[in-house]
Design an enzyme around this catalytic site. Structure first.
Site, short mmCIF file in Angstrom:
data_model
loop_
_atom_site.label_atom_id
_atom_site.label_comp_id
_atom_site.label_asym_id
_atom_site.label_seq_id
_atom_site.Cartn_x
_atom_site.Cartn_y
_atom_site.Cartn_z
N ASP A 1 0.86 -1.18 0.00
CA ASP A 1 0.00 0.00 0.00
C ASP A 1 0.90 1.23 0.00
O ASP A 1 1.67 1.44 0.93
CB ASP A 1 -0.88 -0.04 1.27
CG ASP A 1 -1.88 1.11 1.32
OD1 ASP A 1 -1.77 2.04 0.50
OD2 ASP A 1 -2.75 1.08 2.21
N ASP B 1 -3.25 2.41 -5.77
CA ASP B 1 -2.10 2.44 -4.87
C ASP B 1 -1.93 1.18 -4.03
O ASP B 1 -1.05 1.12 -3.19
CB ASP B 1 -2.18 3.66 -3.96
CG ASP B 1 -3.36 3.59 -3.02
OD1 ASP B 1 -4.40 3.05 -3.43
OD2 ASP B 1 -3.24 4.07 -1.88
N GLU B 2 -2.77 0.18 -4.24
CA GLU B 2 -2.63 -1.04 -3.45
C GLU B 2 -2.61 -2.25 -4.37
O GLU B 2 -3.26 -2.27 -5.40
CB GLU B 2 -3.82 -1.20 -2.49
CG GLU B 2 -3.96 -0.09 -1.49
CD GLU B 2 -5.13 -0.30 -0.54
OE1 GLU B 2 -5.52 -1.48 -0.32
OE2 GLU B 2 -5.66 0.69 -0.04
MG LIG Z 1 -2.48 4.03 0.22
#
Ligand SMILES: [Mg+2]
Lengths: 410, 79
Positions: free
Chosen positions: A9, A105-106
């Protein structure tokens, strides 16, 4: 065999990218969000300094400003985020081909049997180090034997940290956490559970699944399995972080003729198509959004005969949707074109039908237009139709667009 | 500071790009005498990400970045 699953993350993704590009921002509280003059703008992301002031993602910009008068607003640069997301994925791909993105973003990575190392933590640390050095941003990584615990781990230590959760220690590390930290426990489920005195993941894990089924339906059983580390869902390669690419505009005057609508639709379709190409996508469905001057709006969508990233095809499909759903006389105020049902362009099936050869040629033509515009600006080359009404066609639609990330529960 | 510069480069058949000369903002040209190292890296000082060329220019080590076709150097007073 025990799996080795990572969940990575990126910390404060949008804000971190903005702070990388503008070193002066790094010592200030920063929120990424739309124009604060517009009342509907919200905080999309914030950096750690803004976090200390209690700024929350999703709150209105004016609210955030009241909480922290020194807060610096930065408009989002989605192109940068997409580029960074792709570069991060390239790093992951050095360790495994099983990568499942979850938003921009993950990602989950299944590194079981990776040739680089048998130790998930070693790989996680290496990935963090590379993201920091190569991209100038940081990540928190969770390492576990299932996706749910890996995700929990990535939330436990921020920024720039690796957290492992094993079969031997999950009861110590996971069970004391509040139940709502568990993926898929929303506010309604956590409220219900609280009503039965269940506040921690451990309490959930020790509840009779039969009872949970009564309270929460089949989801209750799923959550009980998650809490006990019994999640067996695989890391799936066939999902993409972006669900759709769209662009809409409120026109400088009411659109009252098909010609007006056509100019606007072509303009939007061109920008959507060029973004598709830029990110290596084709779309299988086109969606049209129409709002009239009485603020009545609707959305319609149509499947394309063949997946495409060509503006002509997208514009045709949109015009058809308009024809089918709007009768004269009309006064349209806003139009939106969205490419949905995306797939990577390189997995397109080869076809030798004359029609697809024609499409291929159009695609090449439009790529040439892209490169002219990248070098000389958007208005360096235009369709003839744009010259019929310069007022309507004067927008540079590429500067105003939206991307929609995948939803949390698919 | 992010100082964009001009670059004369050789594009190799395998896709690699080898900078040969750097053209400073005043038009002066600087020969790239040696390239020690090429890797993707972030420049925290300049604010950017790209392929970083560790070069020797006038016997000083300079980081030259190729960020998607635009080149910049970390503008560092102290060298
Ligand atoms: Mg994040």
């Amino acid at each position: 065999m025990t799996r080795v699953i990572l969940h990575s993350d990126i910390n404060n993704f949008y804000a971190s990218v903005e702070c990388l590009y503008n070193p002066a921002l790094r010592s200030m509280p920063v929120a990424v969000g739309g124009d604060p003059e517009l009342r509907h703008g919200i905080v999309l992301a914030k950096n750690n300094i803004a976090k200390k002031y209690g700024i929350k993602t999703g709150e209105a910009l004016w609210q955030a400003k009241r909480r922290c008068p020194d807060l610096v607003f930065v408009p989002p640069h989605y192109d940068r985020y997409i580029r960074f997301s792709r570069m991060v994925r390239e790093i992951y791909a050095d360790y495994t081909d099983k990568i499942e993105p979850f938003g921009l973003d993950e990602s989950w990575l299944d590194v079981t049997g990776s040739l680089v190392s048998q130790d998930g933590k070693v790989i996680a640390d290496k990935i963090r180090e590379r993201i920091k050095f190569e991209l100038g941003i940081t990540a928190s990584v969770g390492v576990s034997y299932n996706k749910i615990f890996a995700k929990l781990g990535s939330d436990m230590h921020k920024p720039d940290a690796t957290t492992t959760i094993t079969v031997a220690d999950f009861k110590d590390k996971v069970w004391p956490l509040p139940v709502r930290e568990l993926l898929y426990v929303g506010s309604s489920a956590s409220r219900k559970l609280a009503g039965y005195g269940i506040h921690t993941i451990g309490a959930l894990a020790r509840t009779e699944p039969r009872l949970l089924k009564n309270w929460l339906g089949i989801n209750g059983v799923m959550l009980w399995q998650f809490a006990n580390g019994m999640d067996i869902s695989p890391v799936s390669n066939d999902s993409y972080p972006i669900k759709s690419i769209g662009n809409s505009t409120t026109t400088p005057r009411d659109l009252v003729s098909y010609e007006d609508v056509k100019i606007t639709i072509y303009m939007l379709a061109e920008s959507v198509a060029s973004r598709l190409r830029e990110n290596g996508f084709i779309c299988r469905t086109v969606q049209l959004y129409v709002r009239d001057n009485k603020l009545v709006s609707f959305e319609r969508q149509a499947k394309l005969p063949e997946p495409s990233c060509v503006s002509d095809t997208i514009a045709h499909a949109s015009m058809r949707l308009f024809d089918l759903n709007v009768n004269e006389p009309f006064a349209v105020r806003s139009l939106g074109v969205r490419a949905c049902d995306l797939a990577p362009a390189d997995c397109r099936q080869l076809s030798f039908l004359p029609d697809s050869e024609r499409l291929q040629k159009k695609e090449e033509l439009e790529k040439a237009v892209d490169s002219i515009r990248n070098r000389f600006g958007h208005f360096a080359i235009q369709r003839g139709i744009m010259l019929t009404d310069r007022n309507l066609s004067s927008l540079n639609p590429r500067d105003d667009h939206s991307i929609q990330q995948i939803a949390f529960l698919r | 500071m992010k100082q964009y510069v001009g670059v004369i480069a050789q594009h190799e058949p395998d896709g690699k790009i080898m900078p040969i000369e750097m053209i400073w903002t005043d038009g002066r040209r600087y020969e790239i005498e040696r390239i020690y190292d090429v890797r993707r890296a972030a420049s925290l000082k300049s604010g950017g990400v790209g392929n970083r060329y560790a070069c020797r220019i006038r016997s000083r080590e300079v980081y030259l970045y190729d960020e998607d076709g635009r080149w910049f150097v970390e503008d560092n007073e102290n060298g």
